[in-house]
Design a protein around this motif. Structure first.
Motif, PDB file in Angstrom:
ATOM      1  N   ALA A 188       0.898  -1.172  -0.069  1.00 47.84           N
ATOM      2  CA  ALA A 188       0.045   0.004   0.129  1.00 47.84           C
ATOM      3  C   ALA A 188       0.723   1.061   0.070  1.00 47.84           C
ATOM      4  O   ALA A 188       2.010   1.048   0.121  1.00 47.84           O
TER       5      ALA A 188
ATOM      6  N   THR B  52      -2.060   7.173  -2.073  1.00 46.56           N
ATOM      7  CA  THR B  52      -2.904   7.101  -3.736  1.00 46.56           C
ATOM      8  C   THR B  52      -2.740   8.095  -4.406  1.00 46.56           C
ATOM      9  O   THR B  52      -2.665   9.173  -4.068  1.00 46.56           O
ATOM     10  N   ASN B  53      -3.073   7.684  -5.733  1.00 45.98           N
ATOM     11  CA  ASN B  53      -2.875   8.903  -6.780  1.00 45.98           C
ATOM     12  C   ASN B  53      -3.950   9.748  -6.511  1.00 45.98           C
ATOM     13  O   ASN B  53      -3.829  11.103  -6.489  1.00 45.98           O
TER      14      ASN B  53
ATOM     15  N   GLU C 254       1.638   5.222  -5.993  1.00 48.99           N
ATOM     16  CA  GLU C 254       0.710   4.151  -6.306  1.00 48.99           C
ATOM     17  C   GLU C 254       1.343   3.620  -7.685  1.00 48.99           C
ATOM     18  O   GLU C 254       1.661   2.351  -7.898  1.00 48.99           O
TER      19      GLU C 254
ATOM     20  N   TYR D 185      -0.385  -3.801  -5.582  1.00 49.87           N
ATOM     21  CA  TYR D 185      -1.088  -2.715  -4.735  1.00 49.87           C
ATOM     22  C   TYR D 185      -2.498  -2.718  -4.689  1.00 49.87           C
ATOM     23  O   TYR D 185      -3.138  -2.888  -5.627  1.00 49.87           O
TER      24      TYR D 185
ATOM     25  N   LYS E 133      -5.638  -0.494  -1.972  1.00 46.95           N
ATOM     26  CA  LYS E 133      -6.037   0.717  -1.165  1.00 46.95           C
ATOM     27  C   LYS E 133      -7.168   0.703  -0.629  1.00 46.95           C
ATOM     28  O   LYS E 133      -8.138  -0.067  -0.965  1.00 46.95           O
TER      29      LYS E 133
ATOM     30  N   ASP F 261      -9.930   7.036   0.639  1.00 50.85           N
ATOM     31  CA  ASP F 261      -8.943   7.761   0.834  1.00 50.85           C
ATOM     32  C   ASP F 261      -8.767   8.386   2.084  1.00 50.85           C
ATOM     33  O   ASP F 261     -10.042   8.851   2.849  1.00 50.85           O
TER      34      ASP F 261
ATOM     35  N   GLN G 232      -1.008   3.218   4.282  1.00 47.90           N
ATOM     36  CA  GLN G 232      -1.469   4.367   2.884  1.00 47.90           C
ATOM     37  C   GLN G 232      -1.193   5.662   3.104  1.00 47.90           C
ATOM     38  O   GLN G 232      -1.210   6.357   2.082  1.00 47.90           O
TER      39      GLN G 232
END
Length: 226
Positions: free
Chosen positions: A157, A160-161, A178, A188, A190, A193, A208
């Motif tokens: 992890a 994140t984008n 990521e 990968y 996730k 968010d 993350q």
């Protein structure tokens, strides 16, 4: 238990003219998780001394119980101001290694030969290795014993984008965590968010985002207890 935390020495946010560094919560939460468990903690950074703090992580909205505790803890502040240089750190001297994030590590630790060697030897020795948020980015050039990327075929992890888009730094960072983990063959995954999400693959622990720093530290302690 001897645990070393590796922090960034990089303070420039690309060519934006803004400052970056390490993210306060991602240092403070693991630090106190380890302190309260009775661990002997060493703090290190490429240049030694006071690592640069990402100013955004010091804003009121980014504060947590751990960051507030840090601000009232002169001993912890002194320890942070006096990190040892990364070139003095050897995997055999520690039971585990933890990398807090912040954007800084993408510039210095991701390219740092001493950091790469420390990670490779820690992983090869089967010792717990944990990296959170942007810190999984420091695995960019790390190789497994077979010469392939360390993360290849492993569950990982990292920031994140979509989280990077949310902080509007997609076009500023040297690479997206990521994307890099996927390109290096990592499995990968996730969570939502900004919510805690931690993955383990053998002795490798990746989290993350800032909220994942304390759970990642707890996971590391569980590994040490085994």
């Amino acid at each position: 238990m001897k645990i070393v935390l590796i922090l960034t020495s990089h303070d420039q946010l690309g060519n934006t003219g803004h400052k970056t560094g390490f993210w306060l919560e991602e240092f403070a939460a693991p630090y106190y998780t380890f302190v309260d468990a009775g661990a002997d903690i060493t703090l290190a950074s490429p240049k030694g001394g006071q690592p640069p703090l990402d100013p955004k992580s010091d804003e009121p909205g980014a504060q947590t119980e751990a960051t507030e505790r840090f601000k009232k803890d002169p001993a912890a502040q002194k320890a942070l101001a006096n990190t040892v240089t990364l070139d003095t750190i050897k995997a055999e001297d520690f039971d585990a290694v933890f990398y807090p994030g912040g954007h800084g590590p993408l510039w210095d630790l991701a390219e740092d030969k001493q950091s790469i060697a420390l990670i490779e030897s820690t992983f090869a020795a089967g010792k717990p290795l944990a990296l959170v948020c942007h810190a999984p980015g420091v695995l960019h050039h790390v190789k497994a014993a077979n010469g392939e990327p360390l993360v290849k075929g492993k569950s990982v992890a990292g920031f994140t984008n979509t989280e990077e888009e949310a902080v509007q730094l997609t076009n500023v960072v040297p690479f997206l965590v990521e994307d890099m983990l996927k390109e290096n063959g990592g499995n990968y995954s996730k969570g939502a968010d900004w919510q805690p999400y931690v993955v383990t693959a053998g002795n490798l622990i990746t989290g993350q985002n800032p909220a994942s720093s304390e759970p990642a530290a707890q996971e590391l302690l569980k590994m040490l207890a085994k």
